[in-house]
Design a protein around this motif. Structure first.
Motif, PDB file in Angstrom:
ATOM      1  N   UNK A  35       0.828  -1.208   0.000  1.00 34.90           N
ATOM      2  CA  UNK A  35       0.000   0.000   0.000  1.00 34.90           C
ATOM      3  C   UNK A  35       0.859   1.253   0.000  1.00 34.90           C
ATOM      4  N   UNK A  36       2.029   1.176   0.624  1.00 36.36           N
ATOM      5  CA  UNK A  36       2.959   2.304   0.591  1.00 36.36           C
ATOM      6  C   UNK A  36       3.459   2.536  -0.827  1.00 36.36           C
ATOM      7  N   UNK A  37       3.783   1.445  -1.530  1.00 36.18           N
ATOM      8  CA  UNK A  37       4.233   1.566  -2.920  1.00 36.18           C
ATOM      9  C   UNK A  37       3.145   2.196  -3.779  1.00 36.18           C
ATOM     10  N   UNK A  38       1.891   1.970  -3.412  1.00 34.97           N
ATOM     11  CA  UNK A  38       0.794   2.525  -4.204  1.00 34.97           C
ATOM     12  C   UNK A  38       0.508   3.983  -3.873  1.00 34.97           C
ATOM     13  N   UNK A  39       0.379   4.300  -2.568  1.00 27.87           N
ATOM     14  CA  UNK A  39      -0.190   5.583  -2.174  1.00 27.87           C
ATOM     15  C   UNK A  39       0.801   6.587  -1.599  1.00 27.87           C
TER      16      UNK A  39
END
Length: 856
Positions: free
Chosen positions: A597-601
């Motif tokens: 989710x960090x890589x996404x947002x």
């Protein structure tokens, strides 16, 4: 004036009136109602039709207008606003209506006013007789930073300085219009006025047509003809460009909008260069001469060679080109000098001297403190005026005397006595009010300022029948400012007869000269289209990889069924700046979820999906005038979908998987627009070059991460690789369910019929390079051609069976060698294309920095 209260005694079909309970604040002129419940004559039909719509229907149409504005990408940048350059433009559902007789008088007064101002500029930058006669104080000229000494005695075509003029008008409580400010440098807002008209005439088409509203197109046609007449050469088909400071300017949308509407090339300072006192546009094909520059930037930033040395927005040598008569500029350089409020106090006297007429349209009460009588009045009546700088470049914010503490009041008095000529005092009237629609389902009075526009024509000055009406944020806020989140209205000048139907499009029977798109695309635009293609493709690659990982983590078996996970995490960890945030496969499921989710947002990570989409939005904004409305809507929606969650809790992986699937479909829509809708001109070549090169780099990196090192779950890796490359169906149709390295490599590396294969990308890149302009008299290949041919040849000469060989260390050395070479050649190809085609000059050196630099 007593407060007006509207009480509708006969609501339509039993509904409550739209204007029920409407009342304006005391002391302000009410535009719509002459008395409680009594609309002014020119408002009667509009009020009646709006009331007949009802609250529910008007709410629906208001939402439709807001949706149109968002989809059209109409923005206004409010500095300090969290939405920044993506803040939607605010348009009200209720127009401002002006009677035809009143507008006729106002138009005549505006035409006279701009005539006075143009004559004033002609004298100040010419013989300066007003200074000699003592009618114009020298302090207001030579001490003003807006007076450009390098432009003195520079001839302008037809002695015309003001090609486009705007006046901010405010109506006093007695109904008299006053000029609040003159906009002479590069008046903004005409494009927003046009967009307001297009949106409101669509959402309120029945009300608009019944109202017999004057059209705006003739005004813009007159502007276009005026600009053509300025061209010093190529008068039949001059090259006209609109010069913008760039996408971070608050009105950049308008710059792109007007450039497209008028058919001009939108340029930034870096797109132009001056050679031998002539201005050229840097294009893919080389340098193209420029005849007219419509500027939307301030005087001081126009030419760093003779004006503001620290400017990186202008072009060195432009003033010299203007002096030589090789290019015309609208509005003429130096016209910003007129925007000092001090001149408002002198304009009646100057009008009598220059035109032998009385000034028809008065300015708000203004005292220039450089005059003794005015200074004495201001010192004695400080509580009744607001004080500001005489020169806008210094301290533009006005200070109200009633709002000052005793210490600040004393400090202001000291400054006034010490440097009186630097200050101006004004007492503007309370602006009139007009109904403004609000989402709760009613109207309330807001104060307004009307910006009216005037264009020069061969027959004199022509006034736009309408303008940009700006409204305050609430009934108790008399200050009207877009930077303070004010709104806007469409301005309807009604007519007693049906208005003239006019369009900027040529008549149906008029023959048009046939033409094809050439390589006149500015180099900056070509470069931004190229990087737009790269960023869009980079987003798709990362999203496909993330979807593959998330789909396995959300499967029924969870971590136990993700034997391929260690291999899939390698390409994610190989991404720059994200290696530390992506743990190994041994991590717990919550840790992996948080990392993904960090890589996404994560907006702080340069390689996150959110950051990449922000780059897409940023680059797309620079080529807004080159993009279709559908393409802009797609890209805007992508960034909205990947906005970081407001709450501390991150969304579940099931929701994320749905978002990833939707994103891939949205990206496919953007690709489809490029394939089906874009003409195969230079813009398409640059956009597709960026996509093909990024897909090639992504494929090389993916194969390096997944196939060079042979693992125990190779069959699963091969299946996943086909899934990420969207080639599973093709593989199954050829080889059923048997998974082997050789056929997978053949499909993803060597199959030129597969749009996802590396060979397909290299063939497309070689073809794009061939279409780029070059000197055909030189037989040798360009650097980009050589690199494209080298990469293509290396791949074609490779043997699949050799690439699949595994050494004793469990690696495929030949495949690794080939992919490593391509990993080096592809960035070199990108650099070669950028250097030889997307720029035509070395990076500009900062003049001020050079001047301050120490000698070696």
């Amino acid at each position: 004036m007593a407060a007006l209260t509207f009480s509708h005694t006969e609501p339509t079909l039993g509904r409550q009136s739209l204007f029920q309970g409407y009342h304006s604040p005391a002391g302000a002129y009410e535009e719509t109602f002459a008395a409680p419940g009594v609309p002014r004559p020119h408002w009667e039909r509009v009020v009646q039709m709006l009331d007949s719509l009802g609250v529910e229907e008007l709410t629906r149409r208001w939402e439709q207008a807001r949706r149109l504005i968002r989809e059209n990408g109409v923005t206004y940048n409010v500095y300090g606003d969290p939405q920044g350059m993506h803040r939607p433009w605010e348009l009200d559902a209720v127009p401002l209506v002006i009677a035809p007789e009143e507008w006729e008088r106002l138009a005549a007064a505006l035409a006279q006013r701009v005539q006075v101002l143009n004559a004033l500029l002609t004298d100040v930058y010419g013989p300066q007789t007003l200074l000699s006669a003592g009618l114009l104080p020298p302090e207001l000229v030579f001490a003003h930073p807006g007076f450009l000494r390098p432009c003195h005695n520079v001839r302008v075509p037809q002695n015309l300085y003001l090609h486009l003029y705007a006046a901010d008008l405010v109506r006093a409580p007695d109904g008299q219009w006053w000029v609040l400010a003159d906009r002479t440098q590069s008046p903004s807002g005409a494009g927003y006025a046009l967009e307001n008209r297009l949106v409101l005439s669509r959402t309120l088409s029945d009300v608009f047509n019944e109202g017999q509203v004057e059209r705006l197109a003739p005004f813009f046609d007159a502007l276009r003809k005026t600009l053509i007449s300025l061209a010093p050469a190529h008068r039949d088909n001059p090259r006209i460009v609109l010069l913008t400071p760039g996408p971070y300017n608050e009105t950049y949308f308008e710059h792109a909008y007007l450039a497209r509407y008028l058919g001009y090339t939108l340029v930034e300072g870096g797109d132009l260069t001056v050679r031998d006192t002539r201005v050229f546009l840097k294009t893919l094909a080389g340098l193209e001469p420029v005849d007219v520059i419509v500027r939307r930037q301030d005087d001081a930033f126009f030419d760093p060679l003779v004006l503001h040395q620290e400017s990186v927005l202008g072009v060195a040598g432009l003033v010299q080109a203007i002096r030589a008569g090789h290019v015309a500029v609208a509005n003429a350089l130096g016209s910003g000098w007129l925007e000092t409020p001090a001149l408002l106090a002198l304009l009646p006297t100057l009008c009598r001297h220059l035109l032998s007429e009385e000034l028809k349209l008065p300015s708000v009460r203004t005292w220039w403190c450089g005059q003794q009588e005015a200074l004495a009045y201001v010192l004695d009546h400080l509580e009744q005026v607001s004080v500001s700088a005489a020169f806008p470049a210094s301290t533009p914010e006005a200070v109200s005397g009633t709002m000052l503490s005793r210490a600040k009041r004393q400090r202001l008095l000291t400054h006034l006595r010490a440097r009186p000529s630097a200050f101006v005092a004004q007492a503007p009237p309370i602006p009139s009010t007009v109904p403004v629609w609000h989402p709760a389902g009613g109207v309330e009075p807001h104060h307004l300022v009307l910006r009216a526009y005037v264009v020069a024509t061969p027959d004199g000055y022509s006034v736009m029948p309408g303008g940009l009406t700006r409204v305050s944020t609430g009934p108790n806020t008399p200050v009207v400012s877009m930077q303070q989140k004010g709104g806007s209205k469409d301005t309807w000048v009604v007519s007693h007869t049906p208005p003239l139907q006019f369009s900027l499009l040529p008549p149906a029977g008029q023959p048009l000269a046939l033409r094809r798109s050439g390589y006149e695309l500015p180099s900056r635009v070509a470069d931004n289209l190229y990087w737009l293609g790269r960023y869009v493709e980079r987003t798709e690659g990362v999203v496909r990889l993330l979807r593959s990982v998330v789909s396995r983590l959300t499967a029924e078996a969870g971590l136990a069924g993700t034997a391929v996970l260690p291999a899939l995490l390698r390409p994610l960890r190989a991404m720059r700046h994200t290696a530390a945030s992506v743990p190994g496969a041994e991590a717990s499921l919550p840790a992996l979820e948080h990392a993904l989710l960090t890589v996404m947002f994560d907006a702080q990570s340069p390689e996150s999906v959110h950051a990449t989409l922000a780059a897409v939005q940023r680059v797309a904004a620079t080529v807004r005038d080159r993009m279709s409305l559908d393409a802009w809507r797609i890209l805007s929606r992508l960034l909205q979908d990947f906005t970081p969650p407001v709450s501390a809790s991150l969304p579940p992986l099931s929701t994320v998987l749905e978002l990833l699937n939707h994103t891939i479909i949205t990206l496919a829509a953007f690709s489809g627009l490029g394939v089906e809708n874009m003409t195969r001109g230079p813009g398409w070549h640059c956009l597709d070059m960026g996509r093909r090169l990024e897909r090639a780099v992504y494929t090389v990196d993916l194969l390096r991460s997944l196939l060079v090192e042979v693992g125990e779950h190779e069959a699963t890796v091969l299946e996943t690789l086909l899934e990420i490359a969207d080639s599973s169906m093709t593989y199954r149709s050829r080889y059923l369910t048997t998974l082997q390295c050789a056929p997978v490599l053949d499909l993803l590396l060597m199959d030129e019929t597969n749009p996802r294969s590396l060979l397909y990308q290299l063939i497309a890149l070689a073809e794009h390079v061939e279409h780029l302009p070059r000197n055909h008299a030189q037989p040798s290949l360009s650097p980009a051609q050589r690199l494209a041919l080298m990469a293509l040849t290396n791949l074609r000469l490779a043997a699949i069976d050799v690439l699949c060989e595994v050494n004793e260390d469990g690696r495929r050395p030949h495949l690794e060698t080939l992919l490593t070479r391509l990993h080096t050649d592809l960035p070199a190809l990108s650099d070669a294309m950028t250097h030889h085609y997307l720029s035509h000059a070395e990076s500009a050196r900062h003049l001020a920095a050079n001047a301050l630099a120490s000698p070696p």
